[in-house]
Motif scaffolding. Sequence first.
Motif, short mmCIF file in Angstrom:
data_model
loop_
_atom_site.label_atom_id
_atom_site.label_comp_id
_atom_site.label_asym_id
_atom_site.label_seq_id
_atom_site.Cartn_x
_atom_site.Cartn_y
_atom_site.Cartn_z
N UNK A 143 108.23 91.16 15.37
CA UNK A 143 107.55 90.10 16.12
C UNK A 143 108.59 89.30 16.90
N UNK A 144 108.22 88.85 18.08
CA UNK A 144 109.15 88.04 18.86
C UNK A 144 108.91 88.14 20.35
N UNK A 145 109.95 87.84 21.11
CA UNK A 145 109.93 87.87 22.57
C UNK A 145 110.68 89.12 23.02
N UNK A 146 109.96 90.08 23.58
CA UNK A 146 110.57 91.36 23.97
C UNK A 146 111.07 91.34 25.42
N UNK A 147 110.69 90.30 26.17
CA UNK A 147 111.10 90.19 27.57
C UNK A 147 110.69 91.39 28.40
N UNK A 148 109.61 92.05 28.00
CA UNK A 148 109.13 93.21 28.73
C UNK A 148 107.62 93.37 28.48
N UNK A 149 106.97 94.11 29.36
CA UNK A 149 105.54 94.37 29.22
C UNK A 149 105.32 95.88 29.07
N UNK A 150 104.17 96.22 28.50
CA UNK A 150 103.84 97.63 28.30
C UNK A 150 103.10 98.22 29.49
N UNK A 151 102.28 97.37 30.15
CA UNK A 151 101.45 97.85 31.26
C UNK A 151 101.45 96.81 32.38
N UNK A 152 101.19 97.24 33.59
CA UNK A 152 101.23 96.35 34.75
C UNK A 152 100.21 95.22 34.62
N UNK A 199 102.72 88.57 29.54
CA UNK A 199 102.68 88.71 28.09
C UNK A 199 104.01 89.30 27.63
N UNK A 200 104.97 88.42 27.35
CA UNK A 200 106.30 88.84 26.94
C UNK A 200 106.47 88.87 25.42
N UNK A 201 105.67 88.06 24.72
CA UNK A 201 105.79 87.94 23.26
C UNK A 201 104.67 88.73 22.60
N UNK A 202 104.99 89.39 21.49
CA UNK A 202 103.98 90.20 20.83
C UNK A 202 104.42 90.54 19.41
N UNK A 203 103.48 91.11 18.66
CA UNK A 203 103.77 91.68 17.36
C UNK A 203 103.48 93.17 17.39
N UNK A 204 104.33 93.96 16.75
CA UNK A 204 104.13 95.40 16.66
C UNK A 204 104.40 95.82 15.22
N UNK A 205 103.79 96.90 14.78
CA UNK A 205 103.96 97.34 13.39
C UNK A 205 103.68 98.82 13.27
N UNK A 206 104.20 99.42 12.18
CA UNK A 206 103.92 100.83 11.92
C UNK A 206 102.61 100.98 11.14
#
Length: 376
Positions: free
Chosen positions: A136-145, A196-203
Amino acid sequence: MKILSWNVRGLGQPRTVGRLSQKIRDENPSIIFLIETKLSAGRMEKVRKRCGFNNGIDVEAIGRSGGLSMGWKSTCDVTLRSYSVRHIDVEIKDEDTGSTWRCTGFYGNPETSRRMESWNLLRSLDDSPDMPWLVIGDFNEILFAGEKHGGLLRNQRQMDLFRSALEDCALDDLGYSGSWFTWEKGRSEQSNMRIRLDRGIANNIWWSLFPNFTLQHLQHSFSDHCPLLLNTTPNGNGGNRVWHFRFEASWLLEDSCETTVADIWHDSGDDLLEKLSMVLKGLDTWFRKIRREKNLSVNDLNKKLADLNDLQPTDDILGDIVETKLALNLELDRKELYWEQRARSNWLKHGDRNTFYFHRSATQRRKKQSIEAVYY
Protein backbone atom coordinates in the motif's frame (compact mmCIF):
# COMPACT_ATOMS: atom_id res chain seq x y z
CA MET A 1 -7.20 -4.10 11.69
CA LYS A 2 -7.04 -0.64 10.15
CA ILE A 3 -4.07 0.65 8.18
CA LEU A 4 -3.78 4.32 7.22
CA SER A 5 -1.47 5.25 4.32
CA TRP A 6 -0.90 8.89 3.43
CA ASN A 7 1.49 11.00 1.39
CA VAL A 8 1.42 13.97 3.76
CA ARG A 9 3.74 16.23 1.73
CA GLY A 10 5.76 17.31 4.75
CA LEU A 11 5.26 17.39 8.51
CA GLY A 12 7.46 20.36 9.38
CA GLN A 13 4.57 22.62 10.42
CA PRO A 14 2.78 22.21 13.78
CA ARG A 15 -0.57 22.85 12.09
CA THR A 16 0.02 19.97 9.69
CA VAL A 17 0.94 17.65 12.55
CA GLY A 18 -2.29 18.71 14.26
CA ARG A 19 -4.31 17.78 11.16
CA LEU A 20 -2.57 14.40 10.99
CA SER A 21 -3.24 13.75 14.70
CA GLN A 22 -6.91 14.60 14.24
CA LYS A 23 -7.30 12.26 11.26
CA ILE A 24 -5.59 9.45 13.17
CA ARG A 25 -7.82 10.02 16.20
CA ASP A 26 -10.93 10.01 14.00
CA GLU A 27 -10.05 6.83 12.11
CA ASN A 28 -8.16 4.99 14.90
CA PRO A 29 -5.81 2.88 12.74
CA SER A 30 -3.57 0.20 14.22
CA ILE A 31 -0.82 0.90 11.68
CA ILE A 32 0.13 4.11 9.87
CA PHE A 33 2.39 4.51 6.85
CA LEU A 34 3.42 8.09 6.09
CA ILE A 35 5.14 9.22 2.89
CA GLU A 36 7.07 12.41 2.08
CA THR A 37 7.52 13.37 5.72
CA LYS A 38 10.44 15.64 4.73
CA LEU A 39 11.88 15.21 8.24
CA SER A 40 14.96 13.68 9.75
CA ALA A 41 14.44 10.29 11.39
CA GLY A 42 14.78 11.86 14.85
CA ARG A 43 12.15 14.55 14.26
CA MET A 44 9.79 12.09 12.62
CA GLU A 45 10.09 9.73 15.59
CA LYS A 46 8.87 12.54 17.85
CA VAL A 47 5.92 13.24 15.55
CA ARG A 48 5.03 9.55 15.35
CA LYS A 49 5.09 9.14 19.13
CA ARG A 50 3.08 12.32 19.53
CA CYS A 51 0.41 10.71 17.36
CA GLY A 52 0.26 7.71 19.70
CA PHE A 53 2.56 5.24 17.92
CA ASN A 54 5.49 4.48 20.19
CA ASN A 55 6.57 1.53 18.04
CA GLY A 56 7.78 2.00 14.49
CA ILE A 57 10.57 2.90 12.10
CA ASP A 58 11.40 6.22 10.47
CA VAL A 59 13.42 6.58 7.27
CA GLU A 60 15.41 9.79 6.89
CA ALA A 61 14.40 12.35 4.27
CA ILE A 62 17.04 13.15 1.66
CA GLY A 63 17.52 16.88 1.74
CA ARG A 64 14.05 18.44 1.55
CA SER A 65 12.32 15.51 -0.13
CA GLY A 66 11.30 11.97 0.74
CA GLY A 67 11.12 10.46 4.18
CA LEU A 68 9.01 7.48 5.28
CA SER A 69 7.52 6.40 8.59
CA MET A 70 5.58 3.34 9.69
CA GLY A 71 4.14 3.13 13.19
CA TRP A 72 2.06 0.52 14.96
CA LYS A 73 0.17 0.32 18.22
CA SER A 74 1.69 -1.60 21.13
CA THR A 75 -1.14 -4.14 20.83
CA CYS A 76 0.10 -5.18 17.37
CA ASP A 77 2.64 -7.98 16.92
CA VAL A 78 4.81 -6.54 14.14
CA THR A 79 8.30 -7.55 13.00
CA LEU A 80 10.43 -5.44 10.67
CA ARG A 81 11.71 -7.29 7.59
CA SER A 82 13.46 -4.57 5.56
CA TYR A 83 13.35 -0.91 4.64
CA SER A 84 14.82 1.63 2.22
CA VAL A 85 14.09 5.18 1.07
CA ARG A 86 11.29 3.68 -1.07
CA HIS A 87 9.70 1.06 1.18
CA ILE A 88 9.10 -0.34 4.66
CA ASP A 89 8.30 -4.05 4.86
CA VAL A 90 6.92 -5.73 8.01
CA GLU A 91 5.35 -9.01 9.11
CA ILE A 92 2.12 -8.91 11.11
CA LYS A 93 0.92 -11.69 13.38
CA ASP A 94 -2.83 -11.20 13.13
CA GLU A 95 -4.82 -11.98 16.28
CA ASP A 96 -8.14 -12.24 14.42
CA THR A 97 -7.01 -14.86 11.90
CA GLY A 98 -4.06 -16.39 13.73
CA SER A 99 -2.05 -15.97 10.52
CA THR A 100 1.13 -14.08 9.74
CA TRP A 101 1.08 -11.78 6.72
CA ARG A 102 3.23 -9.08 5.14
CA CYS A 103 2.46 -5.39 4.86
CA THR A 104 4.73 -3.29 2.66
CA GLY A 105 4.49 0.48 2.57
CA PHE A 106 5.66 1.57 -0.88
CA TYR A 107 6.73 4.88 -2.44
CA GLY A 108 7.33 4.83 -6.17
CA ASN A 109 10.11 7.04 -7.49
CA PRO A 110 8.63 10.43 -8.51
CA GLU A 111 11.19 10.71 -11.35
CA THR A 112 9.82 9.06 -14.46
CA SER A 113 13.28 8.13 -15.69
CA ARG A 114 13.91 6.15 -12.47
CA ARG A 115 10.49 4.53 -12.16
CA MET A 116 11.88 1.19 -13.34
CA GLU A 117 14.04 1.10 -10.19
CA SER A 118 10.83 1.04 -8.15
CA TRP A 119 9.37 -1.87 -10.11
CA ASN A 120 12.61 -3.83 -9.73
CA LEU A 121 12.49 -3.13 -5.99
CA LEU A 122 8.95 -4.50 -5.89
CA ARG A 123 10.11 -7.64 -7.70
CA SER A 124 13.00 -8.10 -5.27
CA LEU A 125 10.57 -7.91 -2.33
CA ASP A 126 8.54 -10.78 -3.80
CA ASP A 127 10.55 -13.41 -1.94
CA SER A 128 7.81 -15.23 0.00
CA PRO A 129 5.18 -16.40 -2.51
CA ASP A 130 3.38 -18.57 0.05
CA MET A 131 2.75 -15.69 2.48
CA PRO A 132 -0.22 -13.28 2.29
CA TRP A 133 1.15 -9.98 1.02
CA LEU A 134 -0.31 -6.47 0.99
CA VAL A 135 1.43 -3.48 -0.60
CA ILE A 136 0.00 0.00 0.00
CA GLY A 137 1.22 3.51 -0.69
CA ASP A 138 1.94 6.07 -3.40
CA PHE A 139 3.16 4.36 -6.57
CA ASN A 140 3.47 7.59 -8.60
CA GLU A 141 2.04 5.74 -11.58
CA ILE A 142 -1.30 4.67 -13.05
CA LEU A 143 -2.43 1.37 -14.52
CA PHE A 144 -4.75 2.73 -17.21
CA ALA A 145 -5.24 6.04 -19.02
CA GLY A 146 -8.67 6.47 -17.39
CA GLU A 147 -6.97 6.95 -14.02
CA LYS A 148 -5.78 10.41 -15.09
CA HIS A 149 -7.88 13.43 -16.03
CA GLY A 150 -6.25 16.65 -17.23
CA GLY A 151 -2.71 17.44 -18.25
CA LEU A 152 -0.68 15.50 -20.80
CA LEU A 153 -1.60 11.95 -21.72
CA ARG A 154 0.30 9.29 -19.81
CA ASN A 155 2.95 7.44 -21.75
CA GLN A 156 1.63 3.98 -22.62
CA ARG A 157 4.98 2.33 -21.96
CA GLN A 158 5.04 3.70 -18.40
CA MET A 159 1.68 2.08 -17.65
CA ASP A 160 2.72 -1.18 -19.32
CA LEU A 161 5.84 -1.41 -17.14
CA PHE A 162 3.74 -0.88 -13.99
CA ARG A 163 1.24 -3.57 -15.00
CA SER A 164 4.09 -5.92 -15.87
CA ALA A 165 5.62 -5.51 -12.40
CA LEU A 166 2.30 -6.32 -10.73
CA GLU A 167 1.85 -9.38 -12.94
CA ASP A 168 5.35 -10.63 -12.13
CA CYS A 169 4.61 -10.33 -8.40
CA ALA A 170 1.06 -11.76 -8.72
CA LEU A 171 -0.39 -8.61 -7.14
CA ASP A 172 -3.86 -7.28 -7.98
CA ASP A 173 -5.40 -3.87 -7.37
CA LEU A 174 -7.75 -3.81 -4.34
CA GLY A 175 -10.12 -1.19 -5.71
CA TYR A 176 -11.56 1.56 -3.52
CA SER A 177 -14.60 3.45 -2.30
CA GLY A 178 -14.87 7.23 -2.32
CA SER A 179 -13.55 9.73 -4.86
CA TRP A 180 -11.86 8.00 -7.79
CA PHE A 181 -8.66 10.10 -7.66
CA THR A 182 -6.06 10.33 -4.89
CA TRP A 183 -4.00 13.31 -6.09
CA GLU A 184 -5.13 16.71 -7.36
CA LYS A 185 -3.43 19.85 -8.63
CA GLY A 186 -4.71 23.10 -10.13
CA ARG A 187 -7.53 25.35 -8.96
CA SER A 188 -8.93 26.39 -12.33
CA GLU A 189 -10.82 24.36 -14.90
CA GLN A 190 -8.00 24.67 -17.41
CA SER A 191 -5.18 23.69 -15.02
CA ASN A 192 -6.93 21.08 -12.87
CA MET A 193 -5.41 17.61 -12.91
CA ARG A 194 -6.64 14.52 -11.04
CA ILE A 195 -4.80 11.17 -10.88
CA ARG A 196 -5.08 7.92 -8.96
CA LEU A 197 -1.48 7.58 -7.78
CA ASP A 198 -2.13 5.90 -4.40
CA ARG A 199 -3.52 2.40 -4.10
CA GLY A 200 -3.46 -0.95 -2.33
CA ILE A 201 -2.47 -4.19 -4.05
CA ALA A 202 -2.30 -7.75 -2.72
CA ASN A 203 -1.74 -11.36 -3.74
CA ASN A 204 -4.48 -13.99 -3.87
CA ILE A 205 -3.52 -15.48 -0.49
CA TRP A 206 -4.12 -12.11 1.20
CA TRP A 207 -7.46 -11.73 -0.62
CA SER A 208 -8.52 -15.16 0.69
CA LEU A 209 -7.44 -14.26 4.23
CA PHE A 210 -9.47 -11.01 4.27
CA PRO A 211 -12.36 -11.45 1.81
CA ASN A 212 -14.44 -8.66 3.40
CA PHE A 213 -11.79 -5.93 3.47
CA THR A 214 -12.57 -2.33 2.54
CA LEU A 215 -10.28 0.37 1.17
CA GLN A 216 -11.45 3.99 1.32
CA HIS A 217 -10.21 7.20 -0.23
CA LEU A 218 -10.80 9.57 2.69
CA GLN A 219 -11.62 13.27 2.44
CA HIS A 220 -8.95 15.66 3.66
CA SER A 221 -8.20 19.36 4.01
CA PHE A 222 -4.42 19.42 3.49
CA SER A 223 -1.87 17.73 1.21
CA ASP A 224 -2.54 17.16 -2.48
CA HIS A 225 -2.86 13.42 -1.78
CA CYS A 226 -5.81 11.84 0.02
CA PRO A 227 -5.38 9.28 2.81
CA LEU A 228 -6.06 5.59 2.17
CA LEU A 229 -7.79 3.65 4.94
CA LEU A 230 -7.68 -0.15 4.69
CA ASN A 231 -9.86 -2.15 7.08
CA THR A 232 -9.28 -5.90 7.08
CA THR A 233 -12.34 -6.58 9.30
CA PRO A 234 -14.91 -3.85 8.55
CA ASN A 235 -17.65 -5.62 10.51
CA GLY A 236 -15.64 -5.58 13.75
CA ASN A 237 -17.32 -4.01 16.76
CA GLY A 238 -15.31 -1.76 19.00
CA GLY A 239 -17.73 -2.30 21.88
CA ASN A 240 -20.30 -0.05 23.47
CA ARG A 241 -19.16 2.98 25.40
CA VAL A 242 -20.88 3.92 28.63
CA TRP A 243 -21.61 7.61 29.00
CA HIS A 244 -20.79 9.14 32.39
CA PHE A 245 -21.73 12.71 33.12
CA ARG A 246 -18.91 15.15 33.76
CA PHE A 247 -18.80 18.88 33.41
CA GLU A 248 -16.42 20.01 30.69
CA ALA A 249 -14.72 23.38 31.09
CA SER A 250 -15.09 23.94 27.35
CA TRP A 251 -18.90 24.17 27.82
CA LEU A 252 -18.35 27.63 29.23
CA LEU A 253 -17.21 28.68 25.75
CA GLU A 254 -20.68 27.91 24.37
CA ASP A 255 -23.02 30.92 24.35
CA SER A 256 -26.05 28.79 25.25
CA CYS A 257 -24.51 27.14 28.33
CA GLU A 258 -25.31 29.87 30.87
CA THR A 259 -28.88 30.40 29.68
CA THR A 260 -29.48 26.63 29.64
CA VAL A 261 -28.38 26.26 33.28
CA ALA A 262 -30.41 29.31 34.34
CA ASP A 263 -33.58 28.08 32.60
CA ILE A 264 -33.31 24.58 34.10
CA TRP A 265 -32.59 25.97 37.56
CA HIS A 266 -35.58 28.31 37.53
CA ASP A 267 -37.94 25.67 36.13
CA SER A 268 -37.01 23.09 38.80
CA GLY A 269 -38.57 22.71 42.22
CA ASP A 270 -37.37 24.29 45.46
CA ASP A 271 -35.38 21.29 46.67
CA LEU A 272 -31.64 21.83 46.16
CA LEU A 273 -30.85 18.20 45.30
CA GLU A 274 -33.72 18.14 42.82
CA LYS A 275 -32.40 21.29 41.16
CA LEU A 276 -28.91 19.82 40.91
CA SER A 277 -30.31 16.60 39.48
CA MET A 278 -32.35 18.48 36.87
CA VAL A 279 -29.33 20.61 35.89
CA LEU A 280 -27.23 17.45 35.48
CA LYS A 281 -29.81 15.79 33.25
CA GLY A 282 -30.47 18.99 31.34
CA LEU A 283 -26.78 19.63 30.67
CA ASP A 284 -26.34 16.03 29.58
CA THR A 285 -29.13 16.43 27.02
CA TRP A 286 -27.88 19.87 25.96
CA PHE A 287 -24.32 18.63 25.45
CA ARG A 288 -25.43 15.63 23.41
CA LYS A 289 -27.27 18.04 21.12
CA ILE A 290 -24.27 20.38 20.85
CA ARG A 291 -21.90 17.49 20.16
CA ARG A 292 -24.26 16.04 17.55
CA GLU A 293 -24.51 19.40 15.80
CA LYS A 294 -20.73 19.80 15.73
CA ASN A 295 -20.20 16.26 14.43
CA LEU A 296 -22.90 16.81 11.82
CA SER A 297 -21.13 19.99 10.73
CA VAL A 298 -17.86 18.13 10.10
CA ASN A 299 -19.67 15.19 8.49
CA ASP A 300 -21.68 17.53 6.26
CA LEU A 301 -18.52 19.30 5.14
CA ASN A 302 -16.81 15.98 4.39
CA LYS A 303 -19.85 14.83 2.41
CA LYS A 304 -20.01 18.14 0.55
CA LEU A 305 -16.31 17.83 -0.28
CA ALA A 306 -16.82 14.28 -1.56
CA ASP A 307 -19.79 15.38 -3.70
CA LEU A 308 -17.83 18.30 -5.14
CA ASN A 309 -14.88 16.04 -5.98
CA ASP A 310 -17.24 13.77 -7.92
CA LEU A 311 -18.34 16.65 -10.19
CA GLN A 312 -16.65 17.74 -13.39
CA PRO A 313 -14.15 20.41 -12.26
CA THR A 314 -15.07 23.95 -13.29
CA ASP A 315 -13.87 27.25 -11.90
CA ASP A 316 -17.00 27.50 -9.73
CA ILE A 317 -16.69 23.91 -8.49
CA LEU A 318 -12.99 24.30 -7.68
CA GLY A 319 -13.77 27.54 -5.82
CA ASP A 320 -16.41 25.70 -3.77
CA ILE A 321 -13.83 22.99 -2.97
CA VAL A 322 -11.39 25.59 -1.62
CA GLU A 323 -14.13 27.21 0.51
CA THR A 324 -15.26 23.83 1.85
CA LYS A 325 -11.71 22.88 2.82
CA LEU A 326 -11.30 26.22 4.60
CA ALA A 327 -14.54 25.62 6.51
CA LEU A 328 -13.41 22.10 7.40
CA ASN A 329 -10.10 23.45 8.68
CA LEU A 330 -12.01 25.93 10.85
CA GLU A 331 -14.09 23.14 12.41
CA LEU A 332 -10.94 21.12 13.07
CA ASP A 333 -9.38 24.17 14.74
CA ARG A 334 -12.36 24.32 17.09
CA LYS A 335 -11.92 20.66 17.93
CA GLU A 336 -8.26 21.25 18.74
CA LEU A 337 -9.24 24.09 21.07
CA TYR A 338 -11.69 21.71 22.77
CA TRP A 339 -8.90 19.24 23.56
CA GLU A 340 -6.59 22.00 24.74
CA GLN A 341 -9.25 23.39 27.09
CA ARG A 342 -10.22 19.94 28.33
CA ALA A 343 -6.64 19.06 29.23
CA ARG A 344 -6.35 22.25 31.31
CA SER A 345 -2.75 22.65 30.31
CA ASN A 346 -0.58 25.54 29.23
CA TRP A 347 2.07 23.19 27.83
CA LEU A 348 1.04 23.92 24.27
CA LYS A 349 2.85 26.89 22.74
CA HIS A 350 3.52 28.45 19.36
CA GLY A 351 0.65 26.70 17.59
CA ASP A 352 1.80 23.10 18.21
CA ARG A 353 -1.65 21.80 19.06
CA ASN A 354 -3.82 18.69 19.16
CA THR A 355 -1.00 16.33 20.14
CA PHE A 356 -0.98 12.96 21.83
CA TYR A 357 0.05 14.77 25.02
CA PHE A 358 -3.35 16.47 25.27
CA HIS A 359 -5.39 13.34 24.60
CA ARG A 360 -3.37 11.43 27.20
CA SER A 361 -3.63 14.30 29.68
CA ALA A 362 -7.38 14.56 29.19
CA THR A 363 -7.80 10.82 29.68
CA GLN A 364 -5.79 10.83 32.90
CA ARG A 365 -7.99 13.57 34.33
CA ARG A 366 -11.27 11.71 33.84
CA LYS A 367 -11.34 10.18 37.33
CA LYS A 368 -10.59 13.54 38.94
CA GLN A 369 -13.31 15.36 36.98
CA SER A 370 -16.16 12.98 37.77
CA ILE A 371 -18.39 13.19 40.85
CA GLU A 372 -18.90 9.71 42.26
CA ALA A 373 -21.53 10.69 44.87
CA VAL A 374 -23.08 13.60 46.76
CA TYR A 375 -23.43 13.24 50.56
CA TYR A 376 -25.72 15.27 52.77
